[in-house]
Design a protein around this motif. Structure first.
Motif, PDB file in Angstrom:
ATOM      1  N   LYS A 244       0.768  -1.312  -0.195  1.00  0.00           N
ATOM      2  CA  LYS A 244      -0.167  -0.462   0.143  1.00  0.00           C
ATOM      3  C   LYS A 244       0.930   1.289   0.231  1.00  0.00           C
ATOM      4  CE  LYS A 244      -4.264  -0.358   2.108  1.00  0.00           C
ATOM      5  NZ  LYS A 244      -4.888  -0.580   3.191  1.00  0.00           N
ATOM      6  N   ARG A 249      -1.945  -3.080  -4.585  1.00  0.00           N
ATOM      7  CA  ARG A 249      -2.774  -3.674  -4.138  1.00  0.00           C
ATOM      8  C   ARG A 249      -2.488  -5.284  -4.080  1.00  0.00           C
ATOM      9  NH1 ARG A 249      -7.991  -3.656  -2.879  1.00  0.00           N
ATOM     10  NH2 ARG A 249      -9.106  -4.225  -4.729  1.00  0.00           N
ATOM     11  N   VAL A 250      -2.129  -6.213  -2.910  1.00  0.00           N
ATOM     12  CA  VAL A 250      -1.489  -7.925  -3.366  1.00  0.00           C
ATOM     13  C   VAL A 250      -2.793  -8.809  -2.990  1.00  0.00           C
ATOM     14  CG1 VAL A 250       0.344  -6.974  -2.981  1.00  0.00           C
ATOM     15  CG2 VAL A 250      -0.321  -7.316  -1.019  1.00  0.00           C
ATOM     16  N   ASN A 300      -9.409 -11.972   9.124  1.00  0.00           N
ATOM     17  CA  ASN A 300      -8.102 -11.491   9.301  1.00  0.00           C
ATOM     18  C   ASN A 300      -7.449 -10.708  10.607  1.00  0.00           C
ATOM     19  OD1 ASN A 300      -9.552 -11.052   6.689  1.00  0.00           O
ATOM     20  ND2 ASN A 300      -8.647  -9.712   5.922  1.00  0.00           N
ATOM     21  N   TYR A 302      -3.865  -8.991  13.471  1.00  0.00           N
ATOM     22  CA  TYR A 302      -2.750  -8.555  12.819  1.00  0.00           C
ATOM     23  C   TYR A 302      -2.439  -8.590  13.966  1.00  0.00           C
ATOM     24  CZ  TYR A 302      -2.030  -6.536   7.986  1.00  0.00           C
ATOM     25  OH  TYR A 302      -2.386  -6.690   6.783  1.00  0.00           O
TER      26      TYR A 302
ATOM     27  N   TYR B  19     -16.998 -17.280   8.568  1.00  0.00           N
ATOM     28  CA  TYR B  19     -16.379 -16.355   7.936  1.00  0.00           C
ATOM     29  C   TYR B  19     -16.174 -15.491   6.618  1.00  0.00           C
ATOM     30  CZ  TYR B  19     -12.924 -11.861   7.701  1.00  0.00           C
ATOM     31  OH  TYR B  19     -12.376 -10.333   7.105  1.00  0.00           O
ATOM     32  N   LYS B  44      -7.267  -7.881  -2.186  1.00  0.00           N
ATOM     33  CA  LYS B  44      -7.754  -7.744  -1.023  1.00  0.00           C
ATOM     34  C   LYS B  44      -7.037  -6.363  -0.369  1.00  0.00           C
ATOM     35  CE  LYS B  44      -9.381 -11.389  -1.363  1.00  0.00           C
ATOM     36  NZ  LYS B  44      -9.867 -12.115  -1.368  1.00  0.00           N
ATOM     37  N   GLU B  45      -7.938  -5.130   0.447  1.00  0.00           N
ATOM     38  CA  GLU B  45      -8.107  -4.592   0.789  1.00  0.00           C
ATOM     39  C   GLU B  45      -6.889  -4.646   2.579  1.00  0.00           C
ATOM     40  OE1 GLU B  45      -8.615  -1.383   1.184  1.00  0.00           O
ATOM     41  OE2 GLU B  45      -8.379  -1.402  -0.785  1.00  0.00           O
ATOM     42  N   ASN B  46      -6.882  -5.435   3.146  1.00  0.00           N
ATOM     43  CA  ASN B  46      -6.222  -6.637   4.227  1.00  0.00           C
ATOM     44  C   ASN B  46      -5.708  -5.570   4.896  1.00  0.00           C
ATOM     45  OD1 ASN B  46      -5.316  -8.464   5.291  1.00  0.00           O
ATOM     46  ND2 ASN B  46      -3.560  -8.920   4.391  1.00  0.00           N
ATOM     47  N   PRO B  47      -6.737  -3.975   5.593  1.00  0.00           N
ATOM     48  CA  PRO B  47      -5.619  -3.212   6.494  1.00  0.00           C
ATOM     49  C   PRO B  47      -5.254  -3.607   7.798  1.00  0.00           C
ATOM     50  CG  PRO B  47      -8.225  -3.165   6.862  1.00  0.00           C
ATOM     51  CD  PRO B  47      -7.779  -4.628   5.566  1.00  0.00           C
ATOM     52  N   LYS B  48      -5.050  -3.391   8.082  1.00  0.00           N
ATOM     53  CA  LYS B  48      -4.294  -2.933   9.775  1.00  0.00           C
ATOM     54  C   LYS B  48      -4.533  -2.238  10.276  1.00  0.00           C
ATOM     55  CE  LYS B  48       0.128  -3.168  12.495  1.00  0.00           C
ATOM     56  NZ  LYS B  48       1.113  -3.519  12.447  1.00  0.00           N
ATOM     57  N   HIS B  51     -11.472  -3.635   9.632  1.00  0.00           N
ATOM     58  CA  HIS B  51     -11.772  -4.221   8.595  1.00  0.00           C
ATOM     59  C   HIS B  51     -13.228  -4.242   7.819  1.00  0.00           C
ATOM     60  CE1 HIS B  51     -12.131  -7.953   6.288  1.00  0.00           C
ATOM     61  NE2 HIS B  51     -10.831  -7.145   5.407  1.00  0.00           N
ATOM     62  N   TRP B  55     -20.127 -12.020   8.003  1.00  0.00           N
ATOM     63  CA  TRP B  55     -19.962 -12.587   8.510  1.00  0.00           C
ATOM     64  C   TRP B  55     -20.862 -13.652   8.203  1.00  0.00           C
ATOM     65  CZ3 TRP B  55     -16.239 -14.862  12.211  1.00  0.00           C
ATOM     66  CH2 TRP B  55     -15.517 -13.958  12.699  1.00  0.00           C
ATOM     67  N   ARG B  69     -15.189  -3.969  12.157  1.00  0.00           N
ATOM     68  CA  ARG B  69     -14.234  -4.968  13.105  1.00  0.00           C
ATOM     69  C   ARG B  69     -11.950  -4.673  13.186  1.00  0.00           C
ATOM     70  NH1 ARG B  69     -11.102  -9.012  13.766  1.00  0.00           N
ATOM     71  NH2 ARG B  69     -11.438  -9.894  11.468  1.00  0.00           N
ATOM     72  N   THR B  71      -8.586  -4.956  12.651  1.00  0.00           N
ATOM     73  CA  THR B  71      -8.107  -6.181  12.871  1.00  0.00           C
ATOM     74  C   THR B  71      -6.716  -6.387  13.836  1.00  0.00           C
ATOM     75  OG1 THR B  71      -6.449  -5.426  11.041  1.00  0.00           O
ATOM     76  CG2 THR B  71      -8.163  -6.398  10.375  1.00  0.00           C
ATOM     77  N   VAL B  72      -6.658  -5.918  14.609  1.00  0.00           N
ATOM     78  CA  VAL B  72      -5.602  -5.507  15.791  1.00  0.00           C
ATOM     79  C   VAL B  72      -5.742  -5.916  17.086  1.00  0.00           C
ATOM     80  CG1 VAL B  72      -3.389  -4.067  16.850  1.00  0.00           C
ATOM     81  CG2 VAL B  72      -4.171  -3.997  13.873  1.00  0.00           C
ATOM     82  N   THR B  73      -7.308  -5.021  17.282  1.00  0.00           N
ATOM     83  CA  THR B  73      -8.052  -5.177  18.423  1.00  0.00           C
ATOM     84  C   THR B  73      -8.697  -5.958  18.824  1.00  0.00           C
ATOM     85  OG1 THR B  73      -8.662  -3.066  18.454  1.00  0.00           O
ATOM     86  CG2 THR B  73      -6.629  -2.685  19.455  1.00  0.00           C
ATOM     87  N   HIS B  74      -9.055  -6.666  17.346  1.00  0.00           N
ATOM     88  CA  HIS B  74     -10.351  -6.983  17.349  1.00  0.00           C
ATOM     89  C   HIS B  74     -12.107  -6.809  17.704  1.00  0.00           C
ATOM     90  CE1 HIS B  74      -7.858 -11.330  16.546  1.00  0.00           C
ATOM     91  NE2 HIS B  74      -7.556 -10.019  15.812  1.00  0.00           N
TER      92      HIS B  74
END
Lengths: 414, 95
Positions: A244, A249-250, A300, A302, B19, B44-48, B51, B55, B69, B71-74
């Motif tokens: 990014k 994009r991947v 997803n 991290y 999911y 994918k966006e796949n953000p940190k 997201h 569901w 949601r 994706t770091v803290t959930h």
């Protein structure tokens, strides 16, 4: 670099271990480098080492936001194998295994490779057929695979419960597969690369990638801007994040993959046992701990923690297959962030940005690929064209449709 | 363990759901190029961070819904129905 030897061990022991030198240098950050590698895990360090060793590039930096080998290199379950289905994957992963077989000598650092074999179990007649097809494909790829009857499985793993919820019908073993010590792989490459003049810069996070007229010019970091002629991304788990920054994009989904270890016990398991139906794998480390895991958490993430449902599933699978372990305590549990691609084959090679290279999408199996990943990426960066072994692993395959679908064919279904 | 609030059944454990990955992905037209089609299909966006994801209440009402949601803290910021626009998280009540 002072070589390690029996003599050096004795000499340092006699002098009370007061004169060991630091294993790698801690250099100051230069204004610019010929090659900047983002990520000082196994892949990044190995790439730097082979660039310096085989391609005579010396002005190289490996940057990491944390410490050497502190990401997935230090979180995996140390398994090495090349029992892949498709010829492209088999050639690449067997090259890696062959490099592992001589890595301790190459790096003068004991990576403690133990080729104790990796056993894949089948639990139904249909799966037995599937596993036979898989094992035969491996043999056609000129890699060792040996079919085992339930009796032979029992002889190899006396503690196994053949008559469990999914009865064991047979399996196959790759005897050249096994485990090694993951920290030693990172440290060994770091030491050897540092000795070749590579600057390893820890605690230096990349916050931006600078591009002018479609070509990289450097990176912004938490320690200032660094110029770079070529940049390579090797950041397991954060590939999307870095892509990014470079504006593309991947096809990657980041998820948590858990693993855990039990308390140490006497040697009782002398191979790596995996099952894709019961969904677990287990080996015993040299310290006596059982190292085991299974699938990735489904969403997803991290977070590097791992959820309770998957943990329970992994433990349930272990004690079903090896009931003797049911009384053991789990000592540690952790998770790494894995980059899953649609075909579970890595993404390696060039990117839409000139002189920017990528090695990512390793999914749940990047550790075994470290030597070959470093070797082939070094070639790719030095020559600005993909190494013959990774020609099919480029980003363009998602446009052409030439996927290398290892999804159903690798060790544990994922 | 995630605890998700199904818009129809209320709060249940993660185990009841399955999911569905990234939400708000729009299919390109039939005249799309290979590059556009590949981007739609695979990238994918796949953000940190936040997201927007789908569901399915698989072992419940069997209906799909959207979740925002971290994706770091959930941490779950919003639950909203399929077809609704992405909520503005800063404006959304975080209950």
């Amino acid at each position: 670099m002072k070589g390690y030897s029996t003599f050096s061990l004795i000499r340092n022991a006699l002098s009370g271990h007061r004169f060991w030198k630091p294993v790698w240098r801690t250099p100051d950050l230069k204004k610019s480098y010929d090659v900047v590698i983002i990520g000082a895990g196994g892949h990044g360090l190995a790439t730097a080492y082979y660039l310096a060793r085989k391609h005579s590039l010396r002005n190289i930096a490996v940057l990491d936001k944390g410490d050497i080998g502190g990401g997935n290199t230090g979180r995996n379950t140390q398994i090495t194998r090349s029992n892949y289905y498709w010829p492209q994957s088999a050639a690449f992963f067997d090259h890696s295994l062959q490099l592992y077989e001589h890595l301790s000598q190459e790096l003068n650092f004991n990576v403690m490779l133990s080729q104790r074999g990796i056993l894949n179990l089948a639990h139904s007649l249909h799966e037995l057929e599937g596993i036979r097809r898989w094992a035969n494909a491996i043999r056609i790829n000129d890699i060792d695979a040996e079919f085992l009857t339930p009796g032979e499985v029992k002889k190899l793993v006396p503690l196994i419960n053949l008559d469990c919820r999914f009865p064991v019908r047979g399996g196959f073993i790759q005897r050249r597969g096994g485990i090694s010590r993951h920290d030693a792989v990172a440290w060994g490459y770091a030491r050897a690369a540092s000795a070749c003049g590579v600057d390893i810069i820890q605690q230096c996070e990349v916050t931006g990638i600078n591009i002018q007229s479609g070509r990289v010019t450097g990176v912004n970091t938490t320690r200032g801007t660094i110029g770079a002629d070529r940049i390579s991304i090797a950041v397991a788990g954060h590939t999307s994040h870095l892509a990014k920054m470079a504006g593309f994009r991947v096809p990657v989904t980041s998820m948590q993959l858990q693993a855990m270890v039990s308390e140490p016990i006497k040697p009782c398991l002398n191979t790596v046992v995996t099952s894709s139906v019961i969904h677990m794998y287990v080996s015993q480390s040299d310290r006596g701990e059982l190292v085991f895991g299974g699938g990735a958490d489904v969403y997803n993430s991290y977070a590097q923690r791992g959820g309770i449902p998957l943990l329970q599933e992994n433990v349930a699978a272990l004690v079903e297959l090896l009931p003797a372990f049911s009384r053991l305590r789990v000592m540690r549990q952790w998770a790494g962030i894995v980059d899953i691609t649609p075909d579970t084959t890595p993404i390696m090679g060039q990117t839409p940005v000139q002189n920017l290279y990528i090695s990512g999408g390793w999914g749940t199996g990047g550790y075994k690929a470290i030597p070959a990943g470093g070797d082939t990426m070094a070639y790719t960066i030095a020559n600005d064209q993909p190494h013959p072994l990774i020609e099919d692993f480029g980003l363009e395959r998602f446009v052409t449709g030439a996927l290398v679908d290892e999804g159903a064919a690798s060790g544990v279904a994922h | 363990m995630l605890r998700l609030k199904c818009p129809w059944c209320g709060t249940r454990d993660e185990l009841e759901y399955s999911y569905g990955g990234e939400s708000h992905v729009t299919r390109p037209g039939l005249d799309a190029s290979d590059v556009e089609w590949s981007d739609y299909l695979f990238n994918k966006e796949n953000p940190k961070g936040i997201h927007y994801e789908q569901w399915l209440h698989k072992y419940g009402c069997g209906r799909w819904f959207n979740v925002a949601r971290d994706t770091v803290t959930h941490e779950i910021y919003a639950v909203y129905e399929m077809g609704q626009a992405k909520p503005d998280i800063a404006m959304t009540d975080r209950d």
